[in-house]
Scaffold this motif. Structure first.
Motif, PDB file in Angstrom:
ATOM      1  N   HIS B  89       1.025  -1.212  -0.236  1.00  0.00           N
ATOM      2  CA  HIS B  89      -0.122  -0.194  -0.349  1.00  0.00           C
ATOM      3  C   HIS B  89       0.602   0.926  -0.047  1.00  0.00           C
ATOM      4  CE1 HIS B  89      -3.437  -3.049   1.284  1.00  0.00           C
ATOM      5  NE2 HIS B  89      -3.887  -2.080   1.175  1.00  0.00           N
ATOM      6  N   ALA B  90       1.889   1.098  -0.351  1.00  0.00           N
ATOM      7  CA  ALA B  90       2.701   2.259  -0.692  1.00  0.00           C
ATOM      8  C   ALA B  90       3.284   3.308  -1.707  1.00  0.00           C
ATOM      9  CB  ALA B  90       4.115   1.850   0.097  1.00  0.00           C
ATOM     10  N   GLY B  91       2.114   3.159  -2.505  1.00  0.00           N
ATOM     11  CA  GLY B  91       2.371   3.450  -3.601  1.00  0.00           C
ATOM     12  C   GLY B  91       1.106   3.600  -4.232  1.00  0.00           C
ATOM     13  N   GLY B  92       0.891   4.009  -5.891  1.00  0.00           N
ATOM     14  CA  GLY B  92       0.738   3.645  -7.099  1.00  0.00           C
ATOM     15  C   GLY B  92       0.790   3.098  -7.768  1.00  0.00           C
ATOM     16  N   ARG B  93       0.845   2.852  -9.132  1.00  0.00           N
ATOM     17  CA  ARG B  93       1.390   2.582 -10.291  1.00  0.00           C
ATOM     18  C   ARG B  93       2.047   3.336 -11.214  1.00  0.00           C
ATOM     19  NH1 ARG B  93       1.746  -0.763  -6.786  1.00  0.00           N
ATOM     20  NH2 ARG B  93       1.257  -3.033  -6.683  1.00  0.00           N
ATOM     21  N   SER B  94       2.289   4.730 -10.769  1.00  0.00           N
ATOM     22  CA  SER B  94       3.240   5.617 -12.031  1.00  0.00           C
ATOM     23  C   SER B  94       4.130   4.628 -12.288  1.00  0.00           C
ATOM     24  CB  SER B  94       3.112   6.853 -11.731  1.00  0.00           C
ATOM     25  OG  SER B  94       4.313   7.138 -10.104  1.00  0.00           O
ATOM     26  N   THR B  95       4.764   4.745 -13.502  1.00  0.00           N
ATOM     27  CA  THR B  95       6.852   5.104 -13.232  1.00  0.00           C
ATOM     28  C   THR B  95       6.995   4.765 -12.159  1.00  0.00           C
ATOM     29  OG1 THR B  95       6.460   4.178 -15.646  1.00  0.00           O
ATOM     30  CG2 THR B  95       8.328   4.850 -14.948  1.00  0.00           C
ATOM     31  N   ARG B 103      13.905   0.305  -4.792  1.00  0.00           N
ATOM     32  CA  ARG B 103      14.664   0.284  -4.256  1.00  0.00           C
ATOM     33  C   ARG B 103      14.318  -0.054  -2.993  1.00  0.00           C
ATOM     34  NH1 ARG B 103      14.756   7.231  -4.602  1.00  0.00           N
ATOM     35  NH2 ARG B 103      15.907   7.437  -6.420  1.00  0.00           N
ATOM     36  N   ARG B 104      15.893  -0.709  -2.429  1.00  0.00           N
ATOM     37  CA  ARG B 104      16.254  -1.332  -0.628  1.00  0.00           C
ATOM     38  C   ARG B 104      15.241  -0.154   0.162  1.00  0.00           C
ATOM     39  NH1 ARG B 104      19.407  -5.374  -0.130  1.00  0.00           N
ATOM     40  NH2 ARG B 104      19.792  -5.039  -2.236  1.00  0.00           N
ATOM     41  N   GLU B 105      15.499   1.165   0.131  1.00  0.00           N
ATOM     42  CA  GLU B 105      14.817   1.647   1.427  1.00  0.00           C
ATOM     43  C   GLU B 105      13.728   2.667   0.962  1.00  0.00           C
ATOM     44  OE1 GLU B 105      16.777   4.278   3.563  1.00  0.00           O
ATOM     45  OE2 GLU B 105      18.593   2.779   4.176  1.00  0.00           O
ATOM     46  N   GLN B 106      11.685   2.334   1.352  1.00  0.00           N
ATOM     47  CA  GLN B 106      11.555   2.959   1.093  1.00  0.00           C
ATOM     48  C   GLN B 106      10.475   3.208   2.201  1.00  0.00           C
ATOM     49  OE1 GLN B 106       8.764   0.133  -1.299  1.00  0.00           O
ATOM     50  NE2 GLN B 106      10.688  -0.851  -2.557  1.00  0.00           N
ATOM     51  N   ALA B 107       9.297   3.938   1.876  1.00  0.00           N
ATOM     52  CA  ALA B 107       8.015   4.782   2.731  1.00  0.00           C
ATOM     53  C   ALA B 107       7.114   3.960   2.681  1.00  0.00           C
ATOM     54  CB  ALA B 107       8.809   5.866   2.523  1.00  0.00           C
ATOM     55  N   ALA B 108       6.153   3.241   3.736  1.00  0.00           N
ATOM     56  CA  ALA B 108       4.993   2.666   3.185  1.00  0.00           C
ATOM     57  C   ALA B 108       3.963   3.588   4.731  1.00  0.00           C
ATOM     58  CB  ALA B 108       5.281   2.140   3.651  1.00  0.00           C
ATOM     59  N   PRO B 109       2.430   3.110   4.753  1.00  0.00           N
ATOM     60  CA  PRO B 109       2.156   3.893   5.717  1.00  0.00           C
ATOM     61  C   PRO B 109       1.916   2.474   6.701  1.00  0.00           C
ATOM     62  CG  PRO B 109       1.006   2.554   3.689  1.00  0.00           C
ATOM     63  CD  PRO B 109       2.373   2.367   2.930  1.00  0.00           C
ATOM     64  N   ASP B 110       1.706   3.351   7.796  1.00  0.00           N
ATOM     65  CA  ASP B 110       1.781   2.505   9.497  1.00  0.00           C
ATOM     66  C   ASP B 110       1.021   1.583   9.500  1.00  0.00           C
ATOM     67  OD1 ASP B 110       4.430   4.630  10.431  1.00  0.00           O
ATOM     68  OD2 ASP B 110       2.666   5.836  10.335  1.00  0.00           O
ATOM     69  N   ALA B 111       0.314   1.402   8.336  1.00  0.00           N
ATOM     70  CA  ALA B 111      -0.880   0.390   8.808  1.00  0.00           C
ATOM     71  C   ALA B 111      -1.593   0.117   7.793  1.00  0.00           C
ATOM     72  CB  ALA B 111      -1.652  -0.210  10.034  1.00  0.00           C
ATOM     73  N   ILE B 136      -4.866   7.555   4.002  1.00  0.00           N
ATOM     74  CA  ILE B 136      -4.404   7.535   2.436  1.00  0.00           C
ATOM     75  C   ILE B 136      -6.193   6.473   2.150  1.00  0.00           C
ATOM     76  CG2 ILE B 136      -3.546   7.210   0.981  1.00  0.00           C
ATOM     77  CD1 ILE B 136      -2.215   9.261   2.545  1.00  0.00           C
ATOM     78  N   PRO B 137      -7.284   7.270   1.131  1.00  0.00           N
ATOM     79  CA  PRO B 137      -7.422   5.858   1.260  1.00  0.00           C
ATOM     80  C   PRO B 137      -7.204   5.118  -0.751  1.00  0.00           C
ATOM     81  CG  PRO B 137      -8.804   8.458   1.049  1.00  0.00           C
ATOM     82  CD  PRO B 137      -7.200   8.372   1.700  1.00  0.00           C
ATOM     83  N   PHE B 138      -7.461   3.880  -0.186  1.00  0.00           N
ATOM     84  CA  PHE B 138      -6.787   3.025  -1.627  1.00  0.00           C
ATOM     85  C   PHE B 138      -7.415   2.181  -1.883  1.00  0.00           C
ATOM     86  CE2 PHE B 138      -4.377  -0.053  -2.835  1.00  0.00           C
ATOM     87  CZ  PHE B 138      -3.001   0.044  -2.618  1.00  0.00           C
ATOM     88  N   GLY B 139      -8.423   2.462  -2.853  1.00  0.00           N
ATOM     89  CA  GLY B 139      -9.153   1.733  -3.907  1.00  0.00           C
ATOM     90  C   GLY B 139      -8.434   0.536  -4.788  1.00  0.00           C
ATOM     91  N   GLY B 140      -8.023   0.785  -5.602  1.00  0.00           N
ATOM     92  CA  GLY B 140      -7.421  -0.560  -6.133  1.00  0.00           C
ATOM     93  C   GLY B 140      -6.288  -0.102  -6.265  1.00  0.00           C
ATOM     94  N   GLY B 141      -4.884   0.610  -6.225  1.00  0.00           N
ATOM     95  CA  GLY B 141      -3.863   1.278  -5.767  1.00  0.00           C
ATOM     96  C   GLY B 141      -3.605   1.302  -7.387  1.00  0.00           C
ATOM     97  N   GLU B 149       0.786   7.991  -2.227  1.00  0.00           N
ATOM     98  CA  GLU B 149       2.038   8.042  -1.251  1.00  0.00           C
ATOM     99  C   GLU B 149       2.007   8.105  -0.173  1.00  0.00           C
ATOM    100  OE1 GLU B 149       5.074  11.667  -2.812  1.00  0.00           O
ATOM    101  OE2 GLU B 149       4.454  11.326  -4.956  1.00  0.00           O
ATOM    102  N   PRO B 150       1.992   7.520   1.135  1.00  0.00           N
ATOM    103  CA  PRO B 150       2.140   7.473   2.458  1.00  0.00           C
ATOM    104  C   PRO B 150       2.558   8.919   3.380  1.00  0.00           C
ATOM    105  CG  PRO B 150       4.085   6.114   2.071  1.00  0.00           C
ATOM    106  CD  PRO B 150       3.640   6.572   0.589  1.00  0.00           C
ATOM    107  N   GLU B 151       1.978  10.364   2.663  1.00  0.00           N
ATOM    108  CA  GLU B 151       2.475  11.205   3.553  1.00  0.00           C
ATOM    109  C   GLU B 151       1.536  11.389   4.539  1.00  0.00           C
ATOM    110  OE1 GLU B 151       1.934  14.541   0.379  1.00  0.00           O
ATOM    111  OE2 GLU B 151       2.350  15.969   1.516  1.00  0.00           O
ATOM    112  N   ARG B 152       2.603  12.021   5.762  1.00  0.00           N
ATOM    113  CA  ARG B 152       1.528  11.956   7.096  1.00  0.00           C
ATOM    114  C   ARG B 152       1.207  13.668   7.313  1.00  0.00           C
ATOM    115  NH1 ARG B 152       5.089   8.580  10.896  1.00  0.00           N
ATOM    116  NH2 ARG B 152       5.446   7.541   8.541  1.00  0.00           N
ATOM    117  N   GLY B 153       2.012  14.379   6.722  1.00  0.00           N
ATOM    118  CA  GLY B 153       1.800  15.831   6.765  1.00  0.00           C
ATOM    119  C   GLY B 153       2.335  15.919   7.615  1.00  0.00           C
TER     120      GLY B 153
END
Lengths: 540, 540
Positions: B89-95, B103-111, B136-141, B149-153
């Motif tokens: 759930h760490a992002g969508g499907r843009s390039t 990448r080895r280090e990635q950002a992701a939502p906390d749950a 972050i609402p997540f439908g089909g991803g 993007e798992p931005e927490r503001g």
């Protein structure tokens, strides 16, 4: 009608206390006079109307300094605090508006201010926000929902912002089929300016002869050709808007996913968020062919089912309308013939214009015939075309004869249409009777969608004394019935002040909070059309 | 796929670091491998992708108490703070999203929290607003604009609100042709549920196999059949929405003038105002006929003029698409044939489905032929149909081969179309070259309107090292070029985070103030998708 540079001359002013061209006002046709007692019983002569010279107004609340400063912005000849100007801008053209015009004591805006372009509109708004003066934007003056009442809200004065000087065709993109009009351009002027370039807008609401392009947008208008060309909502591709706190230039391209469509925030905003100063619309070549045909159905339900099939198939007529049995019986749809030809069943009018008219007619004819309709030739349909803008004249004659006459409208899904029609008809009849009167209620469908249709009710009634107050109560009960039966509080008359109390039921508390939040952001001093659409207590 | 009560089983999960079904991922076809050096020169092998097990995440910032309380709302099995769930759930499907997955280090939502219905969604929003947790609402991803993007503001943690358990057909009104879906229903499930009742939604974006009905609404989606059935905007007749401060149930009737259309406030809101939980849509009978035909034009300009004529006449094909010379040359529109058949000119695909297919084809054929087109039979059009959802698989293979591949899109009026196409193509080519790479830029028109059309660009490029950062710069320059040349920043990919900096240019300062005012009213703690659509500094 229009000079070389695309600006157009001001159309003749409407009757101050009735509809349209004073020269076209007429007595009640003999056939209607004969019919009325049969429908409504004995009718009492009303109190005579007051003359313009007899109207009493409270003196203008604006100070000399205000008038002077406004004159600096728009020119001294365009700030008018005369009695006549104020009375002429005191309201719209609902039946309650006209009944109020019959009274000696009337409320009116404190002055009429007529800016000439976007920047002047913006300057007037900033000035009024600064000085605490409410502003009622005024286009064609044809509102029938109280959107033009001179309500000052919490402010010391209120002006009518008359937009008639914002008139003309600003740009025409013939390749893309887009025309940009100054918002105060009236319907006939817009069509005249386009037709000499080979284009048509094709938006013909009953108010067409007086209403403005900006008003069409602000009130989410529907026209008689909406089956073919869509509601005005669907025609608008761009808007320029002045607000007390900033301008907007919306509609960068067709088909955008760049956030919510902000054009839609202003379509239906009725001047409470800002003043629409320019409208860009989709236009099409002037149609070269027109075929009309009337149809007859055994009853309204059968005709409505036929309409549904036409709407859901798509590619049907430019105009399609169905009168119920009560409307068909008195030929209300053919204004020149009312009461002359008593007909049975439910009559339908179809008009085909533009590309593939013949094919669209052929396919529609097959559907209508299969659904049980019988063609009745072109006579009734042509008569409808002839009289299609004349209904409001008849209302004036009825009011003069002591007959109350008003219209109201709603829309719903196909599945709920007959239920809603029955509930509204019954609510109208019952509440008139409860008030001690007698009503004749007629209905037609004038706008169809894939998923549903509009219902337009005309009621004539023999109301006891004080029709203004009596109607207020009736209208309230009928509005309750519309919402309870699943209808929308307005299909194309909009909200104004008359429907505002029911809007919250329709869009919910959270919906009204959204509207109020937009208003507070754009118009923090709440000067624009206070009390219209959003109740004033939302100003905090 | 679906049980008796209208609920549907969860579709198979997408590749965690690419598009679609892992079983369908494949190596680059031989023909494409042969073609690439001709177009882009020598291509360097990229760094190998990391395995899911190698990804390093920062530990979840949620506390045990948060997880416990969320579990109380949605059930313990539906609060997932596992590594895999977070990464998925760490992002969508843009390039750029896919490059970040390498990448080895990635950002992701906390749950990842998966509520089961409207009330549970509303409860999660209230809880998160209260505890200062971003959502972050997540439908089909399938977002390709950084909307996931798992931005927490300004908040201490961020959850992904996965809506897959809100799935199924809630109501079908067969008379009115309206279907109500739970927002998390995926495209294929929606069509399967409808087709067994004889209906079709007919919305087929390239993301169709994974995207959800709620996502279509939130992102103002367009589908391949939009020429026939309209954009998703046009299909929506009702929405149910949960916000942190109240619910909405919008869309009382077709054709309403009851104030601004609040449905349009949420179409394109991309989860920043609230979470869409139910979507009511117009549906139509499953078409029983389908005719396909390909056309060839001497060049793109000639084909675009033909498209304009078809669009402005109306009643044309269900699908109509035009590839430019570069796209035609490599047969990009026919995914299974890419590089095999080198063609000249500009190729067009037409598909006719449903009522009056034959008549619509006949009239369209006359227009296309008159505009200079030549029919090339049904082969290419059938090949387009076969491969129409497969483009994203090819991108994965290209990335694996070291070839950068991305798409971007815009729209404008017919009058401005060729100018915009030229400016964007040039900006893409030039900025790739400035970065030291080489690009092959292709374009097609996939959506037409009476007043204009979309432009969809595919770029493949041989980028130097750090394609992620290089593309960020290129995309910025191209976005500037789109705005400067009069295009919209997105025709159907939406805004997300990637386009947010350009939205203000498009709708102006006052336009962004309107969006921010709505957000502050509905989501005063600014927890919903912070940074998407509206820049976070607008929170005040």
């Amino acid at each position: 009608m229009s000079s070389e540079d695309g600006r157009v001359a001001v159309a003749s002013e409407m009757r101050w206390n009735g509809w349209g061209d004073p020269a076209q006002a007429s007595d009640l046709p003999r056939a209607v006079r004969m019919l009325l007692p049969l429908l409504l019983g004995r009718i009492r002569k009303p109190e005579p109307s007051v003359d313009l010279s007899e109207v009493q107004l409270v003196p203008s609340a604006l100070q000399e300094g205000d008038l002077h400063d406004l004159a600096t912005i728009v020119g001294p000849e365009h700030v008018d605090s005369s009695r006549e100007a104020r009375i002429r801008h005191a309201g719209g053209r609902s039946t309650p508006d006209l009944l109020r015009r019959r009274r000696r004591e009337q409320a009116a805006p404190d002055a009429v201010v007529s800016p000439t372009g976007h920047d002047a509109v913006a300057a007037v708004l900033r000035f009024c926000a600064d000085r605490g003066i409410a502003v009622i934007p005024f286009g064609g003056g044809t509102s029938v929902v109280g959107a033009l009442e001179p309500e000052r809200g919490a402010h010391r004065a209120v002006i009518s912002l008359d937009l008639h000087r914002l008139s003309g065709l600003i740009r025409l993109d013939e390749v893309s089929g887009e025309a940009t009009f100054a918002a105060g351009t009236r319907g006939p002027d817009a069509e005249a300016l386009l037709s000499r370039r080979g284009f048509e807008l094709g938006h013909y609401p009953q108010s067409f002869r007086y209403a403005t392009v900006g008003g069409f947008a602000a009130a989410r208008s529907s026209g008689q050709n909406s089956a073919g060309h869509g509601r005005f909502d669907d025609m608008v591709t761009g808007l320029r808007v002045a607000t007390p706190t900033g301008d907007l230039d919306l509609g960068r391209s067709p088909g955008s996913a760049a956030g919510p469509d902000l054009i839609r925030v202003f379509l239906g905003s009725e001047g409470v968020f800002g003043v629409i100063t320019e409208v860009r619309v989709r236009v099409h070549p002037v149609p070269t062919e027109r075929v009309v045909e009337a149809w007859s159905f055994s009853d309204f339900a059968q005709g409505a089912d036929a309409l549904r099939r036409v709407a859901q198939r798509g590619g049907g007529p430019t105009v399609i309308r169905l009168s119920d049995e009560a409307e068909t019986a008195v030929s209300l749809a053919q204004v020149g013939r009312i009461g002359k030809a008593l007909s049975k069943g439910a009559s339908m009018v179809t008009v085909y214009e533009g590309a593939d008219s013949a094919g669209r007619r052929e396919r529609t004819t097959a559907i209508l015939a299969e659904a049980g309709g019988a063609s009745s030739g072109d006579g009734d349909a042509a008569a409808w075309l002839d009289g299609r803008f004349d209904g409001p004249y008849l209302r004036d004659s009825l009011l003069d004869a002591g007959v109350f006459c008003e219209t109201l409208e709603t829309a719903t899904t196909w599945a709920n249409l007959l239920h809603l029609k029955e509930e509204v008809t019954e609510a109208l009849r019952e509440s008139v009777e409860t008030a001690g009167g007698r009503a004749y209620v007629m209905c037609h469908i004038s706008h169809i969608y894939a998923t549903g249709a509009s219902l337009y009710f005309t009621v004539i009634a023999n109301l006891p004394s004080d029709p203004l107050e009596t109607w207020r109560e009736i209208k309230g009960r009928v509005s309750d019935a519309i919402l309870a039966a699943g209808g929308t509080i307005s299909h194309h008359h909009a909200v104004g002040r008359d429907h505002a109390p029911w809007l919250e039921q329709e869009i919910g508390e959270t919906g009204v909070r959204i509207l109020a939040a937009i208003k507070r952001e754009l118009d923090p001093s709440w000067i624009l059309n206070p009390g219209a659409v959003i109740s004033s207590h939302r100003s905090r």
